[in-house]
Design a protein around this motif. Structure first.
Motif, PDB file in Angstrom:
ATOM      1  N   VAL A  39       0.935  -1.084   0.146  1.00 57.12           N
ATOM      2  CA  VAL A  39       0.117   0.058  -0.001  1.00 57.12           C
ATOM      3  C   VAL A  39       0.679   1.512  -0.182  1.00 57.12           C
ATOM      4  CG1 VAL A  39      -1.742   1.323   1.349  1.00 57.12           C
ATOM      5  CG2 VAL A  39      -1.772  -1.226   1.241  1.00 57.12           C
ATOM      6  N   GLN A  40       0.689   2.229  -0.827  1.00 59.32           N
ATOM      7  CA  GLN A  40       1.197   3.444  -0.754  1.00 59.32           C
ATOM      8  C   GLN A  40       0.232   4.493  -0.219  1.00 59.32           C
ATOM      9  OE1 GLN A  40       1.767   5.561  -4.770  1.00 59.32           O
ATOM     10  NE2 GLN A  40       3.413   6.866  -4.084  1.00 59.32           N
ATOM     11  N   HIS A  41       0.982   4.909   0.992  1.00 58.77           N
ATOM     12  CA  HIS A  41       0.034   5.830   1.635  1.00 58.77           C
ATOM     13  C   HIS A  41      -0.092   7.087   1.217  1.00 58.77           C
ATOM     14  CE1 HIS A  41       1.706   3.074   5.214  1.00 58.77           C
ATOM     15  NE2 HIS A  41       0.696   2.476   4.317  1.00 58.77           N
ATOM     16  N   HIS A  42      -1.677   7.364   1.064  1.00 54.38           N
ATOM     17  CA  HIS A  42      -1.363   9.049   0.548  1.00 54.38           C
ATOM     18  C   HIS A  42      -1.823  10.136   1.509  1.00 54.38           C
ATOM     19  CE1 HIS A  42      -2.817   8.459  -3.895  1.00 54.38           C
ATOM     20  NE2 HIS A  42      -2.444   7.409  -3.639  1.00 54.38           N
ATOM     21  N   TYR A  43      -2.191   9.482   2.908  1.00 53.44           N
ATOM     22  CA  TYR A  43      -2.622  10.333   4.054  1.00 53.44           C
ATOM     23  C   TYR A  43      -2.137   9.498   5.119  1.00 53.44           C
ATOM     24  CZ  TYR A  43      -5.007  13.965   1.123  1.00 53.44           C
ATOM     25  OH  TYR A  43      -5.289  14.856   0.200  1.00 53.44           O
ATOM     26  N   SER A 118     -15.275   8.033  -4.500  1.00 52.30           N
ATOM     27  CA  SER A 118     -16.086   8.748  -5.589  1.00 52.30           C
ATOM     28  C   SER A 118     -17.255   9.826  -4.829  1.00 52.30           C
ATOM     29  CB  SER A 118     -17.112   7.706  -6.276  1.00 52.30           C
ATOM     30  OG  SER A 118     -18.113   7.133  -5.237  1.00 52.30           O
ATOM     31  N   ARG A 119     -17.749   9.625  -3.521  1.00 50.87           N
ATOM     32  CA  ARG A 119     -18.273  10.774  -2.989  1.00 50.87           C
ATOM     33  C   ARG A 119     -17.797  11.627  -1.863  1.00 50.87           C
ATOM     34  NH1 ARG A 119     -23.354   8.998  -0.370  1.00 50.87           N
ATOM     35  NH2 ARG A 119     -24.083  11.180  -0.647  1.00 50.87           N
ATOM     36  N   ILE A 120     -16.784  10.575  -1.291  1.00 49.57           N
ATOM     37  CA  ILE A 120     -15.916  11.066  -0.099  1.00 49.57           C
ATOM     38  C   ILE A 120     -14.556  11.235  -0.251  1.00 49.57           C
ATOM     39  CG2 ILE A 120     -15.667  10.552   2.380  1.00 49.57           C
ATOM     40  CD1 ILE A 120     -18.146   9.169   2.667  1.00 49.57           C
ATOM     41  N   PRO A 121     -13.794  12.440  -0.130  1.00 46.56           N
ATOM     42  CA  PRO A 121     -12.509  12.403  -0.443  1.00 46.56           C
ATOM     43  C   PRO A 121     -11.774  11.496   0.475  1.00 46.56           C
ATOM     44  CG  PRO A 121     -13.662  14.614  -0.134  1.00 46.56           C
ATOM     45  CD  PRO A 121     -14.414  13.617   0.276  1.00 46.56           C
ATOM     46  N   PRO A 122     -10.664  10.921   0.027  1.00 43.79           N
ATOM     47  CA  PRO A 122      -9.883   9.724   0.795  1.00 43.79           C
ATOM     48  C   PRO A 122      -9.573  10.343   2.067  1.00 43.79           C
ATOM     49  CG  PRO A 122      -8.855  10.410  -1.108  1.00 43.79           C
ATOM     50  CD  PRO A 122      -9.907  11.205  -1.097  1.00 43.79           C
ATOM     51  N   SER A 123      -9.153  11.450   2.339  1.00 42.20           N
ATOM     52  CA  SER A 123      -8.467  11.988   3.699  1.00 42.20           C
ATOM     53  C   SER A 123      -9.781  11.965   4.677  1.00 42.20           C
ATOM     54  CB  SER A 123      -8.038  13.562   3.483  1.00 42.20           C
ATOM     55  OG  SER A 123      -9.011  14.284   2.872  1.00 42.20           O
ATOM     56  N   PHE A 330      -6.135  23.075  12.917  1.00 40.67           N
ATOM     57  CA  PHE A 330      -7.742  23.561  12.574  1.00 40.67           C
ATOM     58  C   PHE A 330      -8.504  22.205  11.952  1.00 40.67           C
ATOM     59  CE2 PHE A 330     -10.071  27.723  11.969  1.00 40.67           C
ATOM     60  CZ  PHE A 330     -11.296  27.130  12.281  1.00 40.67           C
ATOM     61  N   GLY A 331      -9.191  21.591  12.891  1.00 41.32           N
ATOM     62  CA  GLY A 331      -9.867  20.391  12.332  1.00 41.32           C
ATOM     63  C   GLY A 331      -8.920  19.222  12.313  1.00 41.32           C
ATOM     64  N   LYS A 332      -9.250  18.249  11.594  1.00 44.44           N
ATOM     65  CA  LYS A 332      -8.411  16.894  11.784  1.00 44.44           C
ATOM     66  C   LYS A 332      -6.742  17.157  10.992  1.00 44.44           C
ATOM     67  CE  LYS A 332      -7.264  12.754  11.419  1.00 44.44           C
ATOM     68  NZ  LYS A 332      -7.018  12.199  12.739  1.00 44.44           N
ATOM     69  N   GLN A 333      -5.907  16.633  11.645  1.00 46.67           N
ATOM     70  CA  GLN A 333      -4.433  16.883  11.464  1.00 46.67           C
ATOM     71  C   GLN A 333      -3.947  15.707  10.620  1.00 46.67           C
ATOM     72  OE1 GLN A 333      -2.152  19.748  12.094  1.00 46.67           O
ATOM     73  NE2 GLN A 333      -1.336  18.331  10.212  1.00 46.67           N
ATOM     74  N   LEU A 334      -3.764  15.893   9.288  1.00 41.93           N
ATOM     75  CA  LEU A 334      -3.341  15.030   8.536  1.00 41.93           C
ATOM     76  C   LEU A 334      -1.624  15.233   7.872  1.00 41.93           C
ATOM     77  CD1 LEU A 334      -6.608  14.646   6.320  1.00 41.93           C
ATOM     78  CD2 LEU A 334      -5.368  13.244   7.842  1.00 41.93           C
ATOM     79  N   VAL A 335      -1.187  14.344   7.343  1.00 45.58           N
ATOM     80  CA  VAL A 335       0.136  14.467   6.580  1.00 45.58           C
ATOM     81  C   VAL A 335      -0.049  13.848   5.361  1.00 45.58           C
ATOM     82  CG1 VAL A 335       2.720  13.982   6.658  1.00 45.58           C
ATOM     83  CG2 VAL A 335       1.396  14.325   8.723  1.00 45.58           C
ATOM     84  N   LYS A 336      -0.116  14.866   4.097  1.00 46.42           N
ATOM     85  CA  LYS A 336      -0.285  14.315   3.000  1.00 46.42           C
ATOM     86  C   LYS A 336       1.159  13.896   2.353  1.00 46.42           C
ATOM     87  CE  LYS A 336      -2.258  15.951  -1.410  1.00 46.42           C
ATOM     88  NZ  LYS A 336      -1.638  15.344  -2.359  1.00 46.42           N
ATOM     89  N   LEU A 337       1.176  12.702   1.841  1.00 46.53           N
ATOM     90  CA  LEU A 337       2.510  11.861   1.540  1.00 46.53           C
ATOM     91  C   LEU A 337       2.575  11.636   0.108  1.00 46.53           C
ATOM     92  CD1 LEU A 337       2.001   9.001   4.370  1.00 46.53           C
ATOM     93  CD2 LEU A 337       3.338  11.069   4.344  1.00 46.53           C
TER      94      LEU A 337
END
Length: 338
Positions: A39-43, A118-123, A330-337
């Motif tokens: 799996v290549q992680h996107h977030y 398709s309806r919900i962004p992956p993050s 601010f909101g959910k903290q993510l790292v975009k990879l």
């Protein structure tokens, strides 16, 4: 096979966590065996619970082992598969950790979950339609058990969990009051999420002031409270709690650096016949399908528009995580990879 950048936990914090507790390394990804997928992680998801895992002392989960990849939720795509249920290009959620790629034994139940982007962004599968959202749903629905017309309060209201609590409570006809840090967060909570009110705790430096603000915002008292912070916030809420009120205790971020968090007036639990219940959402997997269905519909329909704070690149994860613990997100903290 691709080279893989990883963040390891290499030491345990003494007091506050620091970037020195982490190390960035690069390793070769091993070839796949039968039943495995790459799996290549996107977030990558960053969450407050990770701070507790960094400690060695007793907690509800085993400590994060030293010199291993830091634990964390991920969403990404299958880029190679030796398992019949997973094809290249499938979007999946799992606990891939602080790294760019993971090799997953897909025969293990529950390690990967396919998701529809398709309806919900992956993050959002790491936030509102993922573990934080289900955490909010369980604490609200199963512990607080809100009824239309009741007043519900939630701390860290602009965060991934707190924002979902408020949206779900409004769907159930409640008056909802958030507690957040700063005018921008409070404006988001009120204007975009639809809370009835939001208190900026930074304007209230002592218990009397904060309790006074809660009294003004909750003239009929507090029937249910979702706690993410602890400390003075919980003390203030308890001063305004009604008889037979319920508290869902999700997090105590005010004490994650090791200092004790005494409760100022525990006699109020008895006086008000309160129910205070701590919970860990991973122990309640039976509710996940129902919770994710409701949360997915709210996000997919646009009735819930979660905020995200996004850092870029795996090397940014430690600083972004420390900022989360200080409330800088601010909101959910993510790292975009990717």
């Amino acid at each position: 096979m691709p080279l893989n950048k990883q963040i390891l936990l290499v030491s345990r914090p003494q007091g506050e966590a620091s970037v020195d507790n982490f190390r960035l390394v690069q390793t070769e990804t091993p070839p796949l065996a039968d039943g495995q997928v790459l799996v290549q992680h996107h977030y990558l998801s960053l969450d407050p619970y990770m701070r507790g895992r960094m400690n060695e002392g007793k907690s509800y989960a085993a400590p994060q082992p030293l010199n291993e990849v830091m634990i964390g939720g991920t969403v990404g795509q299958v880029v190679e598969s030796r398992h019949p249920r997973y094809a290249v290009g499938d979007w999946v959620v799992g606990m891939g950790g602080w790294q760019e790629y993971s090799v997953v034994d897909a025969n293990q139940p529950g390690v990967l979950r396919k998701v529809d982007v398709s309806r919900i962004p992956p993050s959002h599968y790491l936030g509102a339609v993922g573990m934080p959202g289900v955490t909010a749903w369980y604490g609200l629905v199963k512990i607080i058990e809100p009824k239309a017309g009741q007043t519900i309060t939630v701390s860290a209201a602009a965060g991934a969990v707190g924002s979902a609590v408020g949206v779900l409570a409004k769907q159930r006809g409640c008056r909802v009051v958030g507690i957040a840090g700063g005018p921008d967060k409070c404006a988001y909570v009120r204007d975009e999420l639809g809370f009835d009110d939001c208190i900026d705790y930074r304007e209230h430096r002592d218990l009397k002031s904060l309790a006074g603000a809660l009294k003004a915002a909750c003239p009929n008292g507090i029937d249910g409270h979702f706690e993410n912070v602890g400390g003075m916030v919980l003390d203030a809420v308890m001063l305004r709690a009604n008889a037979f009120s319920r508290v869902a205790l999700c997090g105590m971020i005010a004490g994650y650096d090791g200092q004790p968090l005494p409760m100022l007036n525990p006699a109020l639990i008895l006086i008000n016949r309160m129910r205070i219940e701590g919970f860990i959402v991973s122990e309640h997997m039976e509710v996940w399908p129902e919770a994710l269905a409701e949360l997915g519909e709210l996000v997919g329909s646009g009735r819930y528009r979660p905020r995200e704070s996004i850092a870029h690149g795996i090397a940014s994860a430690p600083e972004a995580f420390l900022g989360l613990l200080k409330g800088r997100n601010f909101g959910k903290q993510l790292v975009k990879l990717v």
